[in-house]
Design a protein around this motif. Structure first.
Motif, PDB file in Angstrom:
ATOM      1  N   VAL A 163       0.841  -1.196   0.000  1.00  0.00           N
ATOM      2  CA  VAL A 163       0.000   0.000   0.000  1.00  0.00           C
ATOM      3  C   VAL A 163       0.880   1.252   0.000  1.00  0.00           C
ATOM      4  O   VAL A 163       2.057   1.211   0.342  1.00  0.00           O
ATOM      5  CB  VAL A 163      -0.920   0.050   1.243  1.00  0.00           C
ATOM      6  CG1 VAL A 163      -2.000  -1.015   1.170  1.00  0.00           C
ATOM      7  CG2 VAL A 163      -0.106  -0.074   2.522  1.00  0.00           C
ATOM      8  N   HIS A 164       0.276   2.370  -0.387  1.00  0.00           N
ATOM      9  CA  HIS A 164       0.877   3.673  -0.213  1.00  0.00           C
ATOM     10  C   HIS A 164       0.423   4.204   1.148  1.00  0.00           C
ATOM     11  O   HIS A 164      -0.770   4.175   1.464  1.00  0.00           O
ATOM     12  CB  HIS A 164       0.432   4.622  -1.323  1.00  0.00           C
ATOM     13  CG  HIS A 164       0.829   4.162  -2.692  1.00  0.00           C
ATOM     14  ND1 HIS A 164       2.107   4.311  -3.177  1.00  0.00           N
ATOM     15  CD2 HIS A 164       0.119   3.542  -3.674  1.00  0.00           C
ATOM     16  CE1 HIS A 164       2.172   3.816  -4.407  1.00  0.00           C
ATOM     17  NE2 HIS A 164       0.979   3.349  -4.730  1.00  0.00           N
ATOM     18  N   VAL A 165       1.345   4.691   1.944  1.00  0.00           N
ATOM     19  CA  VAL A 165       1.068   5.067   3.327  1.00  0.00           C
ATOM     20  C   VAL A 165       1.208   6.575   3.490  1.00  0.00           C
ATOM     21  O   VAL A 165       2.196   7.166   3.047  1.00  0.00           O
ATOM     22  CB  VAL A 165       2.037   4.345   4.290  1.00  0.00           C
ATOM     23  CG1 VAL A 165       1.795   4.789   5.731  1.00  0.00           C
ATOM     24  CG2 VAL A 165       1.861   2.831   4.165  1.00  0.00           C
ATOM     25  N   VAL A 166       0.205   7.190   4.126  1.00  0.00           N
ATOM     26  CA  VAL A 166       0.225   8.621   4.415  1.00  0.00           C
ATOM     27  C   VAL A 166      -0.023   8.801   5.907  1.00  0.00           C
ATOM     28  O   VAL A 166      -0.989   8.259   6.449  1.00  0.00           O
ATOM     29  CB  VAL A 166      -0.850   9.380   3.610  1.00  0.00           C
ATOM     30  CG1 VAL A 166      -0.796  10.874   3.931  1.00  0.00           C
ATOM     31  CG2 VAL A 166      -0.681   9.136   2.123  1.00  0.00           C
ATOM     32  N   GLY A 167       0.852   9.559   6.576  1.00  0.00           N
ATOM     33  CA  GLY A 167       0.689   9.825   7.997  1.00  0.00           C
ATOM     34  C   GLY A 167       0.671  11.307   8.272  1.00  0.00           C
ATOM     35  O   GLY A 167       1.588  12.029   7.872  1.00  0.00           O
ATOM     36  N   PHE A 168      -0.379  11.784   8.953  1.00  0.00           N
ATOM     37  CA  PHE A 168      -0.534  13.208   9.271  1.00  0.00           C
ATOM     38  C   PHE A 168      -0.370  13.420  10.773  1.00  0.00           C
ATOM     39  O   PHE A 168      -1.013  12.760  11.576  1.00  0.00           O
ATOM     40  CB  PHE A 168      -1.910  13.686   8.796  1.00  0.00           C
ATOM     41  CG  PHE A 168      -2.329  15.026   9.337  1.00  0.00           C
ATOM     42  CD1 PHE A 168      -3.505  15.153  10.051  1.00  0.00           C
ATOM     43  CD2 PHE A 168      -1.561  16.162   9.142  1.00  0.00           C
ATOM     44  CE1 PHE A 168      -3.905  16.385  10.562  1.00  0.00           C
ATOM     45  CE2 PHE A 168      -1.949  17.392   9.646  1.00  0.00           C
ATOM     46  CZ  PHE A 168      -3.124  17.504  10.361  1.00  0.00           C
ATOM     47  N   ASP A 169       0.519  14.337  11.159  1.00  0.00           N
ATOM     48  CA  ASP A 169       0.755  14.712  12.551  1.00  0.00           C
ATOM     49  C   ASP A 169       1.044  13.471  13.395  1.00  0.00           C
ATOM     50  O   ASP A 169       1.916  12.687  13.054  1.00  0.00           O
ATOM     51  CB  ASP A 169      -0.415  15.527  13.068  1.00  0.00           C
ATOM     52  CG  ASP A 169      -0.092  16.246  14.378  1.00  0.00           C
ATOM     53  OD1 ASP A 169       1.090  16.460  14.679  1.00  0.00           O
ATOM     54  OD2 ASP A 169      -1.038  16.595  15.105  1.00  0.00           O
ATOM     55  N   VAL A 170       0.353  13.253  14.500  1.00  0.00           N
ATOM     56  CA  VAL A 170       0.627  12.086  15.330  1.00  0.00           C
ATOM     57  C   VAL A 170       0.416  10.795  14.541  1.00  0.00           C
ATOM     58  O   VAL A 170       1.031   9.772  14.829  1.00  0.00           O
ATOM     59  CB  VAL A 170      -0.236  12.124  16.609  1.00  0.00           C
ATOM     60  CG1 VAL A 170      -0.079  10.850  17.416  1.00  0.00           C
ATOM     61  CG2 VAL A 170       0.168  13.310  17.480  1.00  0.00           C
ATOM     62  N   GLY A 171      -0.430  10.837  13.527  1.00  0.00           N
ATOM     63  CA  GLY A 171      -0.621   9.666  12.676  1.00  0.00           C
ATOM     64  C   GLY A 171       0.615   9.277  11.900  1.00  0.00           C
ATOM     65  O   GLY A 171       0.690   8.164  11.361  1.00  0.00           O
ATOM     66  N   ALA A 172       1.612  10.173  11.838  1.00  0.00           N
ATOM     67  CA  ALA A 172       2.860   9.827  11.167  1.00  0.00           C
ATOM     68  C   ALA A 172       3.664   8.802  11.955  1.00  0.00           C
ATOM     69  O   ALA A 172       4.501   8.099  11.385  1.00  0.00           O
ATOM     70  CB  ALA A 172       3.702  11.076  10.934  1.00  0.00           C
ATOM     71  N   ALA A 173       3.440   8.716  13.259  1.00  0.00           N
ATOM     72  CA  ALA A 173       4.203   7.772  14.080  1.00  0.00           C
ATOM     73  C   ALA A 173       3.970   6.327  13.648  1.00  0.00           C
ATOM     74  O   ALA A 173       4.932   5.602  13.357  1.00  0.00           O
ATOM     75  CB  ALA A 173       3.875   7.964  15.554  1.00  0.00           C
ATOM     76  N   PRO A 174       2.728   5.838  13.572  1.00  0.00           N
ATOM     77  CA  PRO A 174       2.539   4.476  13.086  1.00  0.00           C
ATOM     78  C   PRO A 174       2.860   4.319  11.611  1.00  0.00           C
ATOM     79  O   PRO A 174       3.284   3.243  11.173  1.00  0.00           O
ATOM     80  CB  PRO A 174       1.057   4.187  13.370  1.00  0.00           C
ATOM     81  CG  PRO A 174       0.419   5.524  13.479  1.00  0.00           C
ATOM     82  CD  PRO A 174       1.473   6.419  14.075  1.00  0.00           C
ATOM     83  N   ALA A 175       2.680   5.390  10.811  1.00  0.00           N
ATOM     84  CA  ALA A 175       3.050   5.307   9.394  1.00  0.00           C
ATOM     85  C   ALA A 175       4.543   5.092   9.243  1.00  0.00           C
ATOM     86  O   ALA A 175       5.001   4.268   8.428  1.00  0.00           O
ATOM     87  CB  ALA A 175       2.618   6.581   8.673  1.00  0.00           C
TER      88      ALA A 175
END
Length: 232
Positions: free
Chosen positions: A40-52
């Motif tokens: 998959v293509h993964v996008v992480g925004f703010d705190v969501g970048a940590a698991p990304a």
């Protein structure tokens, strides 16, 4: 706005533990397996970048590309200027032990969530979306689940520091900064990403998906195209 206030849906189960990035990355792998998605293509925004970031570091075979948006990745060098004054004040509040933040904020969720929506967006968050966020984080246990992402930050940072000593991101990576974190994600990712592209959106507030949705969509699409063009 703290992106943990974006990471949980209204009707999802709120577990007692497992909010660290490594555990969330494992959950993502299990979800991909359940959906029969190999990559998959993964996008992480703010705190969501940590698991990304954790997913991309630990399972690069599952990640075609990584896009990090308005985020500081804990433990990686390059964020010294942004964190020079100690970081945002709410990090300390949300990380306080024994449920202090939940105790203080229960019953005041509407004003608290709307405060962050107000400072996070220059365009203004639509009212229907604002109401959704307020509903999603009203109630002590919902607040707890949001704040557990912040309480996991020290463990995330330690793991990232260890990984960065020898690890590399070999997939196409894009760093997107706006008016809050600026070029911090690019500074952090430059030493460890083999194929890095970077974009700065100074006209956007922190909540890039609201303030600059077309720009962000174009960037994500271009990152996916880069991944497709570089695959053997």
């Amino acid at each position: 706005m703290p992106s943990s206030l974006f990471t949980m849906a209204l009707d999802t189960e709120r577990t007692a533990s497992g909010y660290d990035a490594a555990s969330l990355a494992t959950d993502q792998v299990r979800l991909l397996d359940a959906l029969s998605l190999k990559t998959v293509h993964v996008v992480g925004f703010d705190v969501g970048a940590a698991p990304a970031f954790a997913l991309s570091a630990a399972h690069p075979d599952r990640v075609l590309s990584l896009t990090v948006v308005e985020a500081v990745i804990g433990g990686l060098a390059g964020a010294e200027a942004f964190l020079g004054s100690g970081g945002p004040w709410w990090f300390g509040l949300h990380q306080a032990p024994h449920g202090l933040a939940e105790n203080v904020l229960s019953g005041n969720e509407d004003s608290y969530v709307r405060f962050f929506l107000g400072i996070g967006s220059r365009a203004g968050v639509p009212e229907d979306l604002a109401r959704h966020f307020v509903r999603a984080y009203t109630g002590r246990d919902r607040l707890r689940a949001a704040f557990e992402h912040y309480r996991a930050m020290p463990a995330n940072a330690q793991r990232n520091r260890s990984w960065a000593e020898h690890g590399r991101l070999t997939m196409p990576v894009t760093a997107v900064g706006a008016s809050t974190v600026g070029d911090t994600p690019a500074r952090q990712l430059t030493p460890i990403a083999d194929h890095l592209d970077q974009h700065l959106l100074p006209h956007s507030g922190h909540i890039v998906p609201v303030d600059a949705p077309d720009d962000l969509a174009s960037i994500v699409t271009a990152t996916a195209a880069r991944a497709t063009s570089t695959r053997p």
